[in-house]
Scaffold this motif. Structure first.
Motif, PDB file in Angstrom:
ATOM      1  N   TYR A 229      -6.265   7.308  -7.259  1.00  0.00           N
ATOM      2  CA  TYR A 229      -6.103   6.158  -6.369  1.00  0.00           C
ATOM      3  C   TYR A 229      -5.800   4.861  -7.110  1.00  0.00           C
ATOM      4  N   ALA A 230      -6.180   4.768  -8.377  1.00  0.00           N
ATOM      5  CA  ALA A 230      -5.765   3.652  -9.225  1.00  0.00           C
ATOM      6  C   ALA A 230      -5.506   4.223 -10.608  1.00  0.00           C
ATOM      7  N   ARG A 231      -4.469   3.714 -11.259  1.00  0.00           N
ATOM      8  CA  ARG A 231      -4.104   4.256 -12.565  1.00  0.00           C
ATOM      9  C   ARG A 231      -3.255   3.240 -13.318  1.00  0.00           C
ATOM     10  N   PRO A 232      -3.272   3.293 -14.640  1.00  0.00           N
ATOM     11  CA  PRO A 232      -2.207   2.613 -15.373  1.00  0.00           C
ATOM     12  C   PRO A 232      -0.898   3.339 -15.033  1.00  0.00           C
ATOM     13  N   SER A 233       0.073   2.618 -14.526  1.00  0.00           N
ATOM     14  CA  SER A 233       1.299   3.260 -14.060  1.00  0.00           C
ATOM     15  C   SER A 233       1.954   4.075 -15.169  1.00  0.00           C
ATOM     16  N   ALA A 234       2.514   5.212 -14.779  1.00  0.00           N
ATOM     17  CA  ALA A 234       3.250   6.046 -15.726  1.00  0.00           C
ATOM     18  C   ALA A 234       4.639   5.490 -16.004  1.00  0.00           C
ATOM     19  N   THR A 235       5.091   4.524 -15.201  1.00  0.00           N
ATOM     20  CA  THR A 235       6.465   4.019 -15.286  1.00  0.00           C
ATOM     21  C   THR A 235       6.543   2.547 -15.685  1.00  0.00           C
ATOM     22  N   TYR A 236       5.604   1.746 -15.198  1.00  0.00           N
ATOM     23  CA  TYR A 236       5.676   0.300 -15.381  1.00  0.00           C
ATOM     24  C   TYR A 236       4.432  -0.206 -16.117  1.00  0.00           C
ATOM     25  N   PRO A 237       4.487  -1.416 -16.699  1.00  0.00           N
ATOM     26  CA  PRO A 237       3.306  -1.996 -17.354  1.00  0.00           C
ATOM     27  C   PRO A 237       2.370  -2.639 -16.329  1.00  0.00           C
ATOM     28  N   THR A 238       1.805  -1.802 -15.486  1.00  0.00           N
ATOM     29  CA  THR A 238       1.013  -2.280 -14.349  1.00  0.00           C
ATOM     30  C   THR A 238      -0.216  -1.413 -14.141  1.00  0.00           C
ATOM     31  N   VAL A 239      -1.151  -1.959 -13.372  1.00  0.00           N
ATOM     32  CA  VAL A 239      -2.154  -1.150 -12.676  1.00  0.00           C
ATOM     33  C   VAL A 239      -1.569  -0.836 -11.307  1.00  0.00           C
ATOM     34  N   GLU A 240      -1.549   0.445 -10.972  1.00  0.00           N
ATOM     35  CA  GLU A 240      -0.989   0.892  -9.690  1.00  0.00           C
ATOM     36  C   GLU A 240      -2.117   1.366  -8.793  1.00  0.00           C
ATOM     37  N   VAL A 241      -2.239   0.749  -7.628  1.00  0.00           N
ATOM     38  CA  VAL A 241      -3.212   1.166  -6.619  1.00  0.00           C
ATOM     39  C   VAL A 241      -2.444   1.883  -5.523  1.00  0.00           C
ATOM     40  N   ARG A 242      -2.757   3.177  -5.330  1.00  0.00           N
ATOM     41  CA  ARG A 242      -1.971   4.037  -4.454  1.00  0.00           C
ATOM     42  C   ARG A 242      -2.841   4.739  -3.407  1.00  0.00           C
ATOM     43  N   VAL A 243      -3.906   4.067  -2.989  1.00  0.00           N
ATOM     44  CA  VAL A 243      -4.861   4.685  -2.083  1.00  0.00           C
ATOM     45  C   VAL A 243      -4.443   4.579  -0.616  1.00  0.00           C
ATOM     46  N   GLY A 244      -3.532   3.651  -0.285  1.00  0.00           N
ATOM     47  CA  GLY A 244      -3.302   3.331   1.113  1.00  0.00           C
ATOM     48  C   GLY A 244      -2.172   4.070   1.784  1.00  0.00           C
ATOM     49  N   ASP A 245      -2.307   4.254   3.099  1.00  0.00           N
ATOM     50  CA  ASP A 245      -1.178   4.666   3.935  1.00  0.00           C
ATOM     51  C   ASP A 245      -0.123   3.562   3.908  1.00  0.00           C
ATOM     52  N   VAL A 246       1.139   3.952   4.141  1.00  0.00           N
ATOM     53  CA  VAL A 246       2.153   2.921   4.336  1.00  0.00           C
ATOM     54  C   VAL A 246       1.727   2.086   5.537  1.00  0.00           C
ATOM     55  N   CYS A 247       1.928   0.782   5.451  1.00  0.00           N
ATOM     56  CA  CYS A 247       1.452  -0.134   6.485  1.00  0.00           C
ATOM     57  C   CYS A 247       2.477  -0.251   7.610  1.00  0.00           C
ATOM     58  N   PRO A 248       2.026  -0.431   8.855  1.00  0.00           N
ATOM     59  CA  PRO A 248       2.979  -0.477   9.972  1.00  0.00           C
ATOM     60  C   PRO A 248       3.893  -1.692   9.945  1.00  0.00           C
ATOM     61  N   THR A 249       3.402  -2.837   9.481  1.00  0.00           N
ATOM     62  CA  THR A 249       4.211  -4.052   9.488  1.00  0.00           C
ATOM     63  C   THR A 249       4.290  -4.656   8.089  1.00  0.00           C
ATOM     64  N   VAL A 250       5.288  -5.513   7.915  1.00  0.00           N
ATOM     65  CA  VAL A 250       5.411  -6.247   6.657  1.00  0.00           C
ATOM     66  C   VAL A 250       4.183  -7.115   6.422  1.00  0.00           C
ATOM     67  N   ASP A 251       3.675  -7.746   7.473  1.00  0.00           N
ATOM     68  CA  ASP A 251       2.498  -8.601   7.303  1.00  0.00           C
ATOM     69  C   ASP A 251       1.301  -7.796   6.807  1.00  0.00           C
ATOM     70  N   ASP A 252       1.142  -6.573   7.304  1.00  0.00           N
ATOM     71  CA  ASP A 252       0.060  -5.718   6.822  1.00  0.00           C
ATOM     72  C   ASP A 252       0.235  -5.414   5.330  1.00  0.00           C
ATOM     73  N   THR A 253       1.468  -5.124   4.930  1.00  0.00           N
ATOM     74  CA  THR A 253       1.731  -4.814   3.525  1.00  0.00           C
ATOM     75  C   THR A 253       1.459  -6.015   2.635  1.00  0.00           C
ATOM     76  N   VAL A 254       1.892  -7.185   3.075  1.00  0.00           N
ATOM     77  CA  VAL A 254       1.667  -8.400   2.291  1.00  0.00           C
ATOM     78  C   VAL A 254       0.168  -8.647   2.126  1.00  0.00           C
ATOM     79  N   LEU A 255      -0.596  -8.450   3.187  1.00  0.00           N
ATOM     80  CA  LEU A 255      -2.048  -8.614   3.103  1.00  0.00           C
ATOM     81  C   LEU A 255      -2.645  -7.682   2.058  1.00  0.00           C
ATOM     82  N   VAL A 256      -2.284  -6.407   2.134  1.00  0.00           N
ATOM     83  CA  VAL A 256      -2.837  -5.435   1.201  1.00  0.00           C
ATOM     84  C   VAL A 256      -2.428  -5.762  -0.228  1.00  0.00           C
TER      85      VAL A 256
END
Length: 378
Positions: A229-256
């Motif tokens: 659910y969280a990892r140092p990305s295998a592709t980018y110099p980032t922490v990647e959080v991948r626990v969530g469902d895709v959000c229904p709206t852009v505003d939901d995504t921006v919040l997350v």
């Protein structure tokens, strides 16, 4: 195998952390709601930046759109709107709808994998699990190039990720019916052996050694199959959080995305202050994620810091208090408060879908019509 002791991160993180988002979408039949295997023509219909920011996914009925690296949430929002609308237009040209929903809501007849060597290898190794109906997530990347620091941050994130999961719950339907789970995607993904809560690691070397052991054991084909659910990305110099469902709206995504960036920034502060990450039993972390997937924000969540079940919104409010300094530092506090209040009024994506089901006597098409509109609303 002997684990190395933790090594202190060498570099402080910048005051403002960059971020980016990967969103996965389903391509559905406008009449039946069934998944359509049209990802290739959809991607081929994209042009320019949208084409460059699209990715092939594990199902012929999915397309992923990836934002560029962003420095603020307004910039991120602009990219999300543009990418969703471009993908929706390409989907319409292919006779499909682009829908931001976490799991296949009706059915998927065509479950073969795209013709790529790696996908075929996954199919052979994992069998029917690799041919489950499509699921779609929202992955938030936060810039953190120091891998040692990234591993320690992931340790500190563990108590809070079930709250993020509950906020994003957007997949209550399967086979045209309510599953009783706010995030059926989460339940479906549990069948994969390399998906789940991030284990606690002493160091980046410990992380790498563990991944190597799991690859040797056949649990993963390679390091890119670390789907925690969280990892140092295998592709980018980032922490990647991948626990969530895709959000229904852009505003939901921006919040997350804003919450995840603030979470990472807050945990960076904790690491540099020398605060130890809470050592929580893996079975309790897994239980907290199960409860988040089941209840969303409409019931209780497990408080992994204090123990026991508590009203979900109490934990959301405590998360907001915890993140207030980092949100303020990034200029995101007012927006985040507004969006949290909106979700408090409207509910999660799962709650909104169930509300439509209730008032239409279980009409899945009404739900999908609503989700289609929400996907491209700007």
């Amino acid at each position: 195998m002997k684990r190395q002791d933790v090594t202190a991160p060498a570099r402080p993180a910048p005051a403002t952390l960059t971020l980016g988002v990967e969103e996965e979408f389903l391509l559905l039949d406008p009449e039946t709601g069934e998944s359509l295997p049209v990802a290739e023509p959809v991607r081929n219909a994209l042009s320019g930046t949208a084409r460059e920011q699209s990715r092939q996914e594990f199902r012929h009925s999915m397309v992923e759109m990836v934002t560029p690296v962003c420095t603020d949430l307004a910039q991120l929002r602009t990219h999300l709107v543009a990418l969703r609308r471009a993908a929706a237009g390409a989907a319409e040209a292919a006779g499909a709808r682009l829908v931001a929903v976490g799991a296949t809501p009706v059915c998927e007849a065509h479950r073969t994998v795209p013709d790529e060597q790696r996908y075929h290898a996954m199919s052979r190794r994992f069998g029917p699990v690799a041919h489950d109906p499509a699921v779609c997530g929202c992955h938030v990347h936060v810039g953190l190039p120091d891998r040692e620091l990234a591993v320690q941050v992931c340790n500190h994130l563990r108590p809070w990720l079930p709250v993020v999961q509950a906020l994003t719950a957007n997949s209550p339907l399967h086979d045209g019916r309510d599953t009783g789970h706010a995030s059926w995607r989460s339940m479906q993904l549990e069948r994969w052996p390399s998906i789940g809560p991030t284990p606690h690691f002493e160091s980046a070397a410990d992380y790498d050694a563990t991944v190597a052991e799991l690859i040797a054991a056949g649990i993963m084909l390679d390091g890119a199959m670390v789907y925690w659910y969280a990892r140092p990305s295998a592709t980018y110099p980032t922490v990647e959080v991948r626990v969530g469902d895709v959000c229904p709206t852009v505003d939901d995504t921006v919040l997350v995305a804003g919450l995840v960036r603030a979470l990472v920034a807050t945990m960076v502060d904790h690491v540099h202050a020398g605060a130890p990450a809470p050592r929580i039993r893996d079975c309790l972390v897994a239980a907290a994620h199960w409860r988040a997937a089941h209840d969303g924000l409409d019931g209780d969540l497990i408080d992994l810091r204090r123990g026991g079940a508590r009203p979900a919104w109490d934990l959301v409010d405590e998360l907001l208090v915890t993140l207030t300094p980092a949100l303020t530092r990034h200029g995101d506090l007012d927006l985040t408060r507004r969006e949290i209040d909106r979700v408090r009024r409207e509910g999660t994506g799962a709650t909104r879908q169930r509300r439509i089901m209730a008032r239409t006597d279980g009409d899945v098409r009404a739900v999908l019509n609503h989700l289609t509109d929400q996907t491209i609303a700007g």
